[in-house]
Scaffold this motif. Structure first.
Motif, PDB file in Angstrom:
ATOM      1  N   UNK A  90      35.171  21.771  85.241  1.00  0.00           N
ATOM      2  CA  UNK A  90      34.936  20.839  84.124  1.00  0.00           C
ATOM      3  C   UNK A  90      33.443  20.635  83.867  1.00  0.00           C
ATOM      4  N   UNK A  91      32.610  21.004  84.825  1.00  0.00           N
ATOM      5  CA  UNK A  91      31.170  20.744  84.725  1.00  0.00           C
ATOM      6  C   UNK A  91      30.349  21.979  84.383  1.00  0.00           C
ATOM      7  N   UNK A  92      30.989  23.121  84.302  1.00  0.00           N
ATOM      8  CA  UNK A  92      30.295  24.369  83.997  1.00  0.00           C
ATOM      9  C   UNK A  92      30.670  24.850  82.601  1.00  0.00           C
ATOM     10  N   UNK A  93      29.764  25.562  81.916  1.00  0.00           N
ATOM     11  CA  UNK A  93      30.125  26.140  80.616  1.00  0.00           C
ATOM     12  C   UNK A  93      31.247  27.158  80.782  1.00  0.00           C
ATOM     13  N   UNK A  94      32.030  27.317  79.739  1.00  0.00           N
ATOM     14  CA  UNK A  94      33.075  28.335  79.809  1.00  0.00           C
ATOM     15  C   UNK A  94      32.461  29.725  79.730  1.00  0.00           C
ATOM     16  N   UNK A  95      33.258  30.718  80.125  1.00  0.00           N
ATOM     17  CA  UNK A  95      32.888  32.127  79.996  1.00  0.00           C
ATOM     18  C   UNK A  95      33.978  32.798  79.178  1.00  0.00           C
ATOM     19  N   UNK A 127      36.090  27.779  66.493  1.00  0.00           N
ATOM     20  CA  UNK A 127      36.792  26.688  65.819  1.00  0.00           C
ATOM     21  C   UNK A 127      35.771  25.626  65.416  1.00  0.00           C
ATOM     22  N   UNK A 128      36.143  24.783  64.476  1.00  0.00           N
ATOM     23  CA  UNK A 128      35.237  23.726  64.050  1.00  0.00           C
ATOM     24  C   UNK A 128      36.007  22.620  63.345  1.00  0.00           C
ATOM     25  N   UNK A 129      35.346  21.480  63.240  1.00  0.00           N
ATOM     26  CA  UNK A 129      35.882  20.366  62.460  1.00  0.00           C
ATOM     27  C   UNK A 129      35.325  20.457  61.045  1.00  0.00           C
ATOM     28  N   UNK A 133      26.515  24.428  54.634  1.00  0.00           N
ATOM     29  CA  UNK A 133      26.042  25.722  54.147  1.00  0.00           C
ATOM     30  C   UNK A 133      24.748  26.186  54.818  1.00  0.00           C
ATOM     31  N   UNK A 134      24.242  25.404  55.746  1.00  0.00           N
ATOM     32  CA  UNK A 134      23.117  25.848  56.575  1.00  0.00           C
ATOM     33  C   UNK A 134      23.630  26.489  57.855  1.00  0.00           C
ATOM     34  N   UNK A 135      24.958  26.408  58.068  1.00  0.00           N
ATOM     35  CA  UNK A 135      25.548  26.960  59.281  1.00  0.00           C
ATOM     36  C   UNK A 135      25.658  25.962  60.412  1.00  0.00           C
ATOM     37  N   UNK A 136      25.345  24.691  60.138  1.00  0.00           N
ATOM     38  CA  UNK A 136      25.471  23.668  61.170  1.00  0.00           C
ATOM     39  C   UNK A 136      26.950  23.357  61.378  1.00  0.00           C
ATOM     40  N   UNK A 137      27.404  23.561  62.599  1.00  0.00           N
ATOM     41  CA  UNK A 137      28.809  23.384  62.970  1.00  0.00           C
ATOM     42  C   UNK A 137      29.030  22.010  63.574  1.00  0.00           C
ATOM     43  N   UNK A 138      30.097  21.359  63.147  1.00  0.00           N
ATOM     44  CA  UNK A 138      30.540  20.108  63.746  1.00  0.00           C
ATOM     45  C   UNK A 138      31.808  20.423  64.516  1.00  0.00           C
ATOM     46  N   UNK A 139      31.719  20.337  65.846  1.00  0.00           N
ATOM     47  CA  UNK A 139      32.861  20.655  66.696  1.00  0.00           C
ATOM     48  C   UNK A 139      33.649  19.411  67.069  1.00  0.00           C
ATOM     49  N   UNK A 140      34.442  19.535  68.122  1.00  0.00           N
ATOM     50  CA  UNK A 140      35.299  18.426  68.556  1.00  0.00           C
ATOM     51  C   UNK A 140      34.510  17.295  69.199  1.00  0.00           C
ATOM     52  N   UNK A 141      33.295  17.567  69.634  1.00  0.00           N
ATOM     53  CA  UNK A 141      32.467  16.502  70.181  1.00  0.00           C
ATOM     54  C   UNK A 141      32.279  16.526  71.682  1.00  0.00           C
ATOM     55  N   UNK A 142      32.858  17.484  72.358  1.00  0.00           N
ATOM     56  CA  UNK A 142      32.707  17.556  73.816  1.00  0.00           C
ATOM     57  C   UNK A 142      31.561  18.490  74.236  1.00  0.00           C
ATOM     58  N   UNK A 143      31.018  19.268  73.314  1.00  0.00           N
ATOM     59  CA  UNK A 143      29.868  20.121  73.615  1.00  0.00           C
ATOM     60  C   UNK A 143      30.171  21.441  74.298  1.00  0.00           C
ATOM     61  N   UNK A 145      31.198  24.433  73.148  1.00  0.00           N
ATOM     62  CA  UNK A 145      30.558  25.575  72.493  1.00  0.00           C
ATOM     63  C   UNK A 145      29.039  25.408  72.459  1.00  0.00           C
ATOM     64  N   UNK A 146      28.572  24.171  72.320  1.00  0.00           N
ATOM     65  CA  UNK A 146      27.123  23.944  72.320  1.00  0.00           C
ATOM     66  C   UNK A 146      26.481  24.495  73.581  1.00  0.00           C
ATOM     67  N   UNK A 147      27.204  24.480  74.691  1.00  0.00           N
ATOM     68  CA  UNK A 147      26.646  24.927  75.960  1.00  0.00           C
ATOM     69  C   UNK A 147      26.572  26.452  76.082  1.00  0.00           C
TER      70      UNK A 147
END
Length: 195
Positions: A90-95, A127-129, A133-143, A145-147
């Motif tokens: 739960x504490x590491x980025x996914x692969x 996936x995204x919420x 048009x700048x490509x800024x993605x709003x995800x689910x909020x847990x971060x 993909x950001x990681x």
């Protein structure tokens, strides 16, 4: 760079809530046949990209998310390796692991067994919420993909957000320092490249 678990921007929280409600209402208005047809149309829009990719990263959709599976099937038919996010902690980025998503993971989504090969996709369907048009993605909020997207981008991975057409907004999504702009957005209505 450390990515917080929850965004700190109030505007982002309100936008996420509004975009989720909008997406949910859209999906609830679809009958299963119409939903399936739209997902097939998405696969057609993505065909030029997925057919040229060697390794395609996808995801197992949550109920209101558009399914990438038809597009992943097109990629697989063209000879691509298909990979899905998998969490070892739960504490590491996914692969991204190659193989069928057959086991329930730490976050109650299906993922390949942790013994599956770790791969580096040249194309990832995210996936995204919402997306602007700048490509800024709003995800689910847990971060989650950001990681991982910054490393993917540095390795030359093409990042394509996918969703229903209503998820591409005309406004601006506030970008945090860790947000990596996506290369494009695909919906059943078309593919728009941002860079």
């Amino acid at each position: 760079m450390v990515v917080p678990s929850h965004p700190t921007t109030g505007d982002k929280l309100a936008l996420r809530r509004q975009a989720r409600q909008h997406r949910q209402a859209f999906v609830e208005a679809l009958d299963p046949e119409a939903k399936s047809l739209l997902e097939q149309q998405l696969a057609e829009r993505l065909k030029p990209l997925v057919s040229q990719s060697r390794i395609v990263g996808g995801y197992c959709p949550m109920p209101a998310e558009i399914s990438p599976i038809p597009a992943l099937d097109v990629a697989k038919a063209a000879g691509a390796v298909i990979a899905y996010p998998a969490f070892s902690s739960r504490h590491e980025p996914f692969r991204f692991l190659a193989g069928e998503p057959s086991l329930s993971g730490l976050w109650a989504t299906l993922e390949p067994p942790l013994t599956a090969p770790h791969v580096f996709p040249d194309l990832v369907l995210l996936p995204l919420v919402a997306i602007d048009r700048r490509g800024t993605r709003l995800g689910q909020g847990k971060g989650h993909y950001d990681r991982v997207v910054a490393d993917l981008k540095r390795n030359g991975t093409m990042l394509i957000g996918i969703g229903w057409a209503i998820q591409l907004i005309d406004g601006i999504i506030p970008a945090d320092p860790w947000d990596v702009p996506l290369d494009g957005f695909a919906s059943p209505d078309g593919l728009e490249m941002f860079r």
